[in-house]
Design a protein around this motif. Structure first.
Motif, PDB file in Angstrom:
ATOM      1  N   THR A  16      20.429  43.715  71.180  1.00 18.99           N
ATOM      2  CA  THR A  16      19.355  44.137  70.282  1.00 18.99           C
ATOM      3  C   THR A  16      19.866  44.692  68.956  1.00 18.99           C
ATOM      4  OG1 THR A  16      18.121  44.728  72.266  1.00 18.99           O
ATOM      5  CG2 THR A  16      17.240  45.512  70.189  1.00 18.99           C
ATOM      6  N   LEU A  17      20.994  45.371  68.989  1.00 16.19           N
ATOM      7  CA  LEU A  17      21.544  45.995  67.779  1.00 16.19           C
ATOM      8  C   LEU A  17      22.654  45.155  67.130  1.00 16.19           C
ATOM      9  CD1 LEU A  17      21.753  49.667  69.115  1.00 16.19           C
ATOM     10  CD2 LEU A  17      20.001  48.713  67.602  1.00 16.19           C
ATOM     11  N   LYS A  18      22.749  43.891  67.487  1.00 23.93           N
ATOM     12  CA  LYS A  18      23.812  43.015  66.973  1.00 23.93           C
ATOM     13  C   LYS A  18      23.899  43.093  65.445  1.00 23.93           C
ATOM     14  CE  LYS A  18      25.613  38.374  66.910  1.00 23.93           C
ATOM     15  NZ  LYS A  18      25.506  37.018  67.409  1.00 23.93           N
ATOM     16  N   GLY A  19      25.136  43.249  64.965  1.00 23.58           N
ATOM     17  CA  GLY A  19      25.380  43.303  63.532  1.00 23.58           C
ATOM     18  C   GLY A  19      25.323  44.698  62.939  1.00 23.58           C
ATOM     19  N   ARG A  20      24.812  45.665  63.700  1.00 22.03           N
ATOM     20  CA  ARG A  20      24.723  47.040  63.218  1.00 22.03           C
ATOM     21  C   ARG A  20      26.118  47.582  62.968  1.00 22.03           C
ATOM     22  NH1 ARG A  20      20.575  50.696  63.509  1.00 22.03           N
ATOM     23  NH2 ARG A  20      19.534  48.714  63.268  1.00 22.03           N
ATOM     24  N   VAL A  31      25.553  57.257  68.180  1.00 26.95           N
ATOM     25  CA  VAL A  31      24.725  57.048  69.373  1.00 26.95           C
ATOM     26  C   VAL A  31      23.252  57.354  69.127  1.00 26.95           C
ATOM     27  CG1 VAL A  31      26.690  57.475  70.895  1.00 26.95           C
ATOM     28  CG2 VAL A  31      25.087  59.322  70.430  1.00 26.95           C
ATOM     29  N   SER A  32      22.940  58.099  68.079  1.00 24.69           N
ATOM     30  CA  SER A  32      21.533  58.440  67.819  1.00 24.69           C
ATOM     31  C   SER A  32      20.690  57.210  67.525  1.00 24.69           C
ATOM     32  CB  SER A  32      21.424  59.445  66.677  1.00 24.69           C
ATOM     33  OG  SER A  32      21.750  58.835  65.434  1.00 24.69           O
ATOM     34  N   ILE A  33      21.301  56.132  67.040  1.00 25.63           N
ATOM     35  CA  ILE A  33      20.508  54.925  66.740  1.00 25.63           C
ATOM     36  C   ILE A  33      19.909  54.311  68.002  1.00 25.63           C
ATOM     37  CG2 ILE A  33      21.780  54.381  64.627  1.00 25.63           C
ATOM     38  CD1 ILE A  33      23.067  52.055  66.202  1.00 25.63           C
ATOM     39  N   THR A  34      20.578  54.487  69.142  1.00 22.99           N
ATOM     40  CA  THR A  34      20.036  53.892  70.368  1.00 22.99           C
ATOM     41  C   THR A  34      18.755  54.603  70.796  1.00 22.99           C
ATOM     42  OG1 THR A  34      21.356  55.271  71.872  1.00 22.99           O
ATOM     43  CG2 THR A  34      22.329  53.181  71.163  1.00 22.99           C
ATOM     44  N   GLU A  35      18.710  55.912  70.583  1.00 26.18           N
ATOM     45  CA  GLU A  35      17.499  56.651  70.937  1.00 26.18           C
ATOM     46  C   GLU A  35      16.378  56.366  69.947  1.00 26.18           C
ATOM     47  OE1 GLU A  35      16.157  60.987  72.600  1.00 26.18           O
ATOM     48  OE2 GLU A  35      18.002  60.867  71.447  1.00 26.18           O
ATOM     49  N   LYS A  36      16.715  56.360  68.649  1.00 20.15           N
ATOM     50  CA  LYS A  36      15.707  56.110  67.617  1.00 20.15           C
ATOM     51  C   LYS A  36      15.114  54.717  67.725  1.00 20.15           C
ATOM     52  CE  LYS A  36      17.855  59.090  64.171  1.00 20.15           C
ATOM     53  NZ  LYS A  36      18.761  59.080  63.023  1.00 20.15           N
ATOM     54  N   LEU A  61      15.809  52.191  70.286  1.00 22.50           N
ATOM     55  CA  LEU A  61      15.600  51.570  71.591  1.00 22.50           C
ATOM     56  C   LEU A  61      15.037  52.527  72.634  1.00 22.50           C
ATOM     57  CD1 LEU A  61      18.930  49.518  71.755  1.00 22.50           C
ATOM     58  CD2 LEU A  61      16.699  48.783  70.891  1.00 22.50           C
ATOM     59  N   GLY A  62      14.929  53.811  72.283  1.00 21.41           N
ATOM     60  CA  GLY A  62      14.407  54.794  73.225  1.00 21.41           C
ATOM     61  C   GLY A  62      15.369  55.125  74.357  1.00 21.41           C
ATOM     62  N   VAL A  63      16.641  54.788  74.190  1.00 18.04           N
ATOM     63  CA  VAL A  63      17.649  55.072  75.223  1.00 18.04           C
ATOM     64  C   VAL A  63      18.597  56.139  74.701  1.00 18.04           C
ATOM     65  CG1 VAL A  63      19.518  54.119  76.626  1.00 18.04           C
ATOM     66  CG2 VAL A  63      17.507  52.705  76.105  1.00 18.04           C
ATOM     67  N   LYS A  64      18.667  57.234  75.437  1.00 17.31           N
ATOM     68  CA  LYS A  64      19.559  58.329  75.049  1.00 17.31           C
ATOM     69  C   LYS A  64      20.903  58.154  75.749  1.00 17.31           C
ATOM     70  CE  LYS A  64      19.781  63.359  74.777  1.00 17.31           C
ATOM     71  NZ  LYS A  64      20.538  63.328  73.560  1.00 17.31           N
ATOM     72  N   ILE A  65      21.974  58.292  74.985  1.00 20.15           N
ATOM     73  CA  ILE A  65      23.317  58.266  75.541  1.00 20.15           C
ATOM     74  C   ILE A  65      23.742  59.718  75.767  1.00 20.15           C
ATOM     75  CG2 ILE A  65      25.738  57.694  75.094  1.00 20.15           C
ATOM     76  CD1 ILE A  65      24.714  55.317  73.398  1.00 20.15           C
ATOM     77  N   ALA A  66      24.109  60.041  76.999  1.00 17.46           N
ATOM     78  CA  ALA A  66      24.575  61.399  77.322  1.00 17.46           C
ATOM     79  C   ALA A  66      26.013  61.537  76.854  1.00 17.46           C
ATOM     80  CB  ALA A  66      24.471  61.642  78.822  1.00 17.46           C
ATOM     81  N   CYS A  67      26.254  62.489  75.977  1.00 17.87           N
ATOM     82  CA  CYS A  67      27.583  62.692  75.389  1.00 17.87           C
ATOM     83  C   CYS A  67      28.251  63.916  76.010  1.00 17.87           C
ATOM     84  CB  CYS A  67      27.484  62.875  73.880  1.00 17.87           C
ATOM     85  SG  CYS A  67      26.777  61.466  73.029  1.00 17.87           S
ATOM     86  N   HIS A  68      29.475  63.721  76.468  1.00 21.05           N
ATOM     87  CA  HIS A  68      30.263  64.794  77.073  1.00 21.05           C
ATOM     88  C   HIS A  68      31.534  64.942  76.249  1.00 21.05           C
ATOM     89  CE1 HIS A  68      27.633  64.350  80.582  1.00 21.05           C
ATOM     90  NE2 HIS A  68      27.768  63.051  80.372  1.00 21.05           N
TER      91      HIS A  68
END
Length: 186
Positions: free
Chosen positions: A7-11, A82-87, A89-96
């Motif tokens: 979905t984010l190809k080329g980003r 990683v914020s672009i995935t939430e904005k 695609l609505g998917v949050k990446i958990a960052c540790h």
């Protein structure tokens, strides 16, 4: 660095300050093509660097994604990437943000895919894969992928994990390990 598919190809993603060795576009594209559709899969990106692999996994359908990076210099860039995935695609990446070794000792989740891309001078690759095996961090049909330099060979069997594929990209190698069903059933 660009997202090579989904979905984010080329980003274009930002590259953080500090020491970084981003996974080559060709290697990333090939690895994700081998894995196929990640819809609904869980993913753990260890030694995340810029977060590119985690974002790539979400772009290709993964919905439960974690990453781990200990270098505090990279935190701001990782969070921006990683914020672009939430904005979008609505998917949050958990960052540790901690040492991978500590994260693996504390982790209670199971993942369909665990991708390790330690710095090339790192000498404890086998130990990390053994920890994943001992802690049983993979789902039943899960897979560990580890990127390393050709001069540092890894065995075909590590704990309850067995090599099922190996790909060579210049002086880089990616090993694919799955649970050895025979060991599991003993």
């Amino acid at each position: 660095m660009r997202i090579t598919g989904g979905t984010l190809k080329g980003r274009v993603l930002k590259c953080p300050d500090g020491v970084i060795r981003p996974a080559m576009d060709r290697m990333r594209e090939s690895v994700f093509a081998i894995l196929g559709d990640l819809a609904g899969k869980s993913w753990l990106d260890l030694f995340s660097g810029s977060g590119t692999i985690a974002v790539e996994a979400v772009s290709r359908g993964a919905t439960n994604v974690d990453l781990c990076e200990k270098d505090k210099i990279k935190v701001k860039t990782v969070l921006e990437n990683v914020s672009i995935t939430e904005k979008e695609l609505g998917v949050k990446i958990a960052c540790h943000f901690m040492a991978v070794e500590l994260f693996l000792k504390r982790c209670k989740n199971h993942f369909d895919y665990i991708f390790l891309d330690p710095p090339f001078p790192y000498k404890f690759r086998k130990d990390l894969v053994e920890t994943i095996s001992k802690r049983d961090l993979l789902t039943e049909d899960g897979m560990v992928l580890i990127h390393y330099p050709e001069e540092d060979a890894l065995p075909d069997k590590i704990g309850s994990l067995i090599l099922c594929d190996k790909r060579i990209y210049g002086r880089s190698i990616v090993n694919f390990y799955k649970k050895d069903k025979e060991i599991k059933n003993l």
